[in-house]
Scaffold this motif. Structure first.
Motif, PDB file in Angstrom:
ATOM      1  N   TYR A  16       1.466   3.299   8.172  1.00 41.23           N
ATOM      2  CA  TYR A  16       1.973   4.122   7.669  1.00 41.23           C
ATOM      3  C   TYR A  16       2.085   5.909   8.525  1.00 41.23           C
ATOM      4  O   TYR A  16       1.476   6.470   9.222  1.00 41.23           O
ATOM      5  CB  TYR A  16       0.524   4.382   6.557  1.00 41.23           C
ATOM      6  CG  TYR A  16      -0.104   4.007   5.754  1.00 41.23           C
ATOM      7  CD1 TYR A  16       0.424   3.989   4.174  1.00 41.23           C
ATOM      8  CD2 TYR A  16      -0.250   3.105   6.051  1.00 41.23           C
ATOM      9  CE1 TYR A  16       0.194   2.326   3.385  1.00 41.23           C
ATOM     10  CE2 TYR A  16      -0.738   1.666   5.225  1.00 41.23           C
ATOM     11  CZ  TYR A  16      -0.513   2.224   4.162  1.00 41.23           C
ATOM     12  OH  TYR A  16      -1.134   0.744   2.694  1.00 41.23           O
ATOM     13  N   HIS A  18       3.056   9.736   7.154  1.00 37.32           N
ATOM     14  CA  HIS A  18       3.158  11.137   5.780  1.00 37.32           C
ATOM     15  C   HIS A  18       3.521  12.356   5.870  1.00 37.32           C
ATOM     16  O   HIS A  18       2.867  12.206   7.171  1.00 37.32           O
ATOM     17  CB  HIS A  18       1.715  10.433   4.685  1.00 37.32           C
ATOM     18  CG  HIS A  18       1.208   9.635   4.248  1.00 37.32           C
ATOM     19  ND1 HIS A  18       0.709   9.158   3.430  1.00 37.32           N
ATOM     20  CD2 HIS A  18       2.677   8.474   4.273  1.00 37.32           C
ATOM     21  CE1 HIS A  18       1.148   7.792   3.118  1.00 37.32           C
ATOM     22  NE2 HIS A  18       1.327   7.176   3.478  1.00 37.32           N
ATOM     23  N   HIS A  35       6.246  10.002   1.592  1.00 44.01           N
ATOM     24  CA  HIS A  35       5.553   8.427   1.737  1.00 44.01           C
ATOM     25  C   HIS A  35       6.785   8.295   2.185  1.00 44.01           C
ATOM     26  O   HIS A  35       7.172   7.068   2.165  1.00 44.01           O
ATOM     27  CB  HIS A  35       4.681   8.373   0.956  1.00 44.01           C
ATOM     28  CG  HIS A  35       3.495   8.115   0.107  1.00 44.01           C
ATOM     29  ND1 HIS A  35       2.409   8.007   0.127  1.00 44.01           N
ATOM     30  CD2 HIS A  35       3.895   9.260  -0.942  1.00 44.01           C
ATOM     31  CE1 HIS A  35       2.093   8.559  -0.722  1.00 44.01           C
ATOM     32  NE2 HIS A  35       2.364   9.417  -1.171  1.00 44.01           N
ATOM     33  N   ASP A  38       5.006   3.151   4.666  1.00 42.29           N
ATOM     34  CA  ASP A  38       3.949   3.124   3.401  1.00 42.29           C
ATOM     35  C   ASP A  38       3.435   2.525   3.919  1.00 42.29           C
ATOM     36  O   ASP A  38       3.598   0.777   3.150  1.00 42.29           O
ATOM     37  CB  ASP A  38       4.616   3.841   2.512  1.00 42.29           C
ATOM     38  CG  ASP A  38       3.621   4.558   1.300  1.00 42.29           C
ATOM     39  OD1 ASP A  38       2.196   4.745   1.994  1.00 42.29           O
ATOM     40  OD2 ASP A  38       3.193   4.521   0.416  1.00 42.29           O
ATOM     41  N   GLY A  39       3.075   1.460   5.188  1.00 39.79           N
ATOM     42  CA  GLY A  39       2.344   0.552   5.023  1.00 39.79           C
ATOM     43  C   GLY A  39       3.291  -0.718   5.556  1.00 39.79           C
ATOM     44  O   GLY A  39       3.197  -1.698   4.524  1.00 39.79           O
ATOM     45  N   ARG A 238       9.332   0.851   2.977  1.00 36.76           N
ATOM     46  CA  ARG A 238       8.500  -0.990   3.097  1.00 36.76           C
ATOM     47  C   ARG A 238       9.483  -1.374   3.231  1.00 36.76           C
ATOM     48  O   ARG A 238      10.384  -1.536   2.682  1.00 36.76           O
ATOM     49  CB  ARG A 238       7.939  -0.628   1.489  1.00 36.76           C
ATOM     50  CG  ARG A 238       6.762   0.207   1.316  1.00 36.76           C
ATOM     51  CD  ARG A 238       5.418  -0.746   0.470  1.00 36.76           C
ATOM     52  NE  ARG A 238       4.725   0.114  -0.042  1.00 36.76           N
ATOM     53  CZ  ARG A 238       3.476  -0.240  -1.029  1.00 36.76           C
ATOM     54  NH1 ARG A 238       4.277  -0.650  -1.565  1.00 36.76           N
ATOM     55  NH2 ARG A 238       2.307   0.685  -0.974  1.00 36.76           N
TER      56      ARG A 238
END
Length: 359
Positions: A16, A18, A35, A38-39, A238
């Motif tokens: 991640y 941010h 974001h 984000d993963g 993502r």
């Protein structure tokens, strides 16, 4: 490309990134976050080229800067040859950057106009104390020749070179320490089409000659298809689909990937006339306030109620090999046409949730 753990060069695990949005003059307080990444989970194997595609603002370049250590990650970890590089000290980061280099998008802004080319390319040798004097000049001129520049132009300034030549200077600088991984952040998007082909062919030749591994970021899908062994598609921070290049281009499973690939230019006019063109309605939602559930559902022609409430996992779908994961509850079936279909489920708001005084 397949292989065991020994072939794994980079592993991105749940990363991640941010960026806080702060308000106030004296006492700044965080009111929201962008974001950007984000993963994300990715793997890069030795000797391959991983292409990363997506719309502007999807997080491609931010992810690239996390991999190279230019941005600290907010959460998650990045392994390079099995070692976690997310918490390296200043000395450890300096050593890491001998193995990982970056080619930047802008061949004009990435070179100091006040310094001579020989000095720019020779910087890595000076920073790491590997060569000086006549030895450094010899190595720099060898690099210039390797990338197709005239070694006699060692003392020229960047302004005396064309855009394509300036990008070759950037390539030479990235190659100076013989890195194991080079991250190419849209290295040809600012160049003319004819020059793009020359730089891409140069990168391909260097990969074969020096055994390089690339992470290649680009907007031009035909370029990514030409250079990549595997392709990852990003949307709003993502990865929504990842597969071998030809598999993805032949049969994309995520509706966003299908729409993105349908916009790629086709040289054959007959084939272009037959090709399906998927037009997405609406804008990309704000990365400050991403949609709940599947982030693509406000624009997806296949969205259903499940997409609003349940975030899909990035896993292989029925009938797909393990190397082809897709983050979609209702993936595109072979032969299914999405053109003419519009999103039927809209997000309530794509505006960031800010305090009343800021609205």
């Amino acid at each position: 490309m397949s292989g065991g753990q020994d072939d794994l060069l980079v592993s991105v695990e749940g990363v991640y990134k941010h960026f806080p949005i702060r308000q106030g003059i004296v006492f700044k307080r965080e009111i929201a976050r962008v974001h950007a990444v984000d993963g994300v989970d990715l793997q890069v194997r030795r000797g391959e080229t991983l292409g990363i595609v997506g719309e502007s603002g999807c997080g491609k370049s931010t992810l690239a800067r996390c991999i190279t250590g230019l941005h600290p990650v907010t959460r998650g970890r990045i392994l390079f040859e099995g070692a976690d590089i997310t918490g390296l000290s200043k000395a450890g980061l300096k050593a890491f950057r001998r193995d990982v280099q970056m080619i930047f998008q802008d061949p004009y802004g990435s070179l100091n106009p006040r310094r001579r080319v020989g000095s720019i390319i020779g910087d890595p040798f000076a920073i790491h104390g590997l060569a000086d004097g006549a030895d450094r000049k010899r190595r720099v001129q060898e690099l210039m020749e390797l990338v197709g520049l005239n070694p006699e132009h060692y003392n020229r300034f960047p302004a005396e070179f064309s855009g394509g030549q300036r990008q070759r200077i950037g390539v030479a600088r990235a190659l100076a320490l013989r890195p194991k991984l080079i991250v190419c952040d849209e290295p040809v998007s600012a160049l003319d089409v004819s020059i793009q082909a020359q730089v891409i062919n140069l990168l391909n030749d260097l990969q074969g000659e020096l055994g390089l591994t690339y992470v290649f970021i680009a907007h031009d899908l035909s370029v990514v298809r030409h250079v990549s062994d595997r392709v990852a598609v990003m949307y709003l921070g993502r990865v929504v689909e990842s597969a071998d290049g030809e598999d993805l281009y032949r049969a994309p499973r995520h509706p966003y990937a299908a729409a993105l690939l349908s916009a790629a230019s086709v040289a054959d006019p007959d084939e272009a006339e037959r090709a399906e063109r998927i037009v997405l309605i609406g804008d990309v939602p704000s990365p400050v306030d991403p949609p709940k559930g599947c982030r693509f559902h406000p624009r997806c022609p296949k969205a259903r109620e499940r997409c609003v409430s349940e975030d899909p996992e990035l896993v292989p779908r029925e009938g797909d090999p393990p190397s082809h994961p897709t983050a979609c509850h209702f993936p595109v079936e072979p032969g299914e046409r999405l053109s003419g279909r519009q999103a039927v489920i809209a997000q309530v708001s794509t505006e960031p949730d800010l305090p009343e005084a800021d609205r």
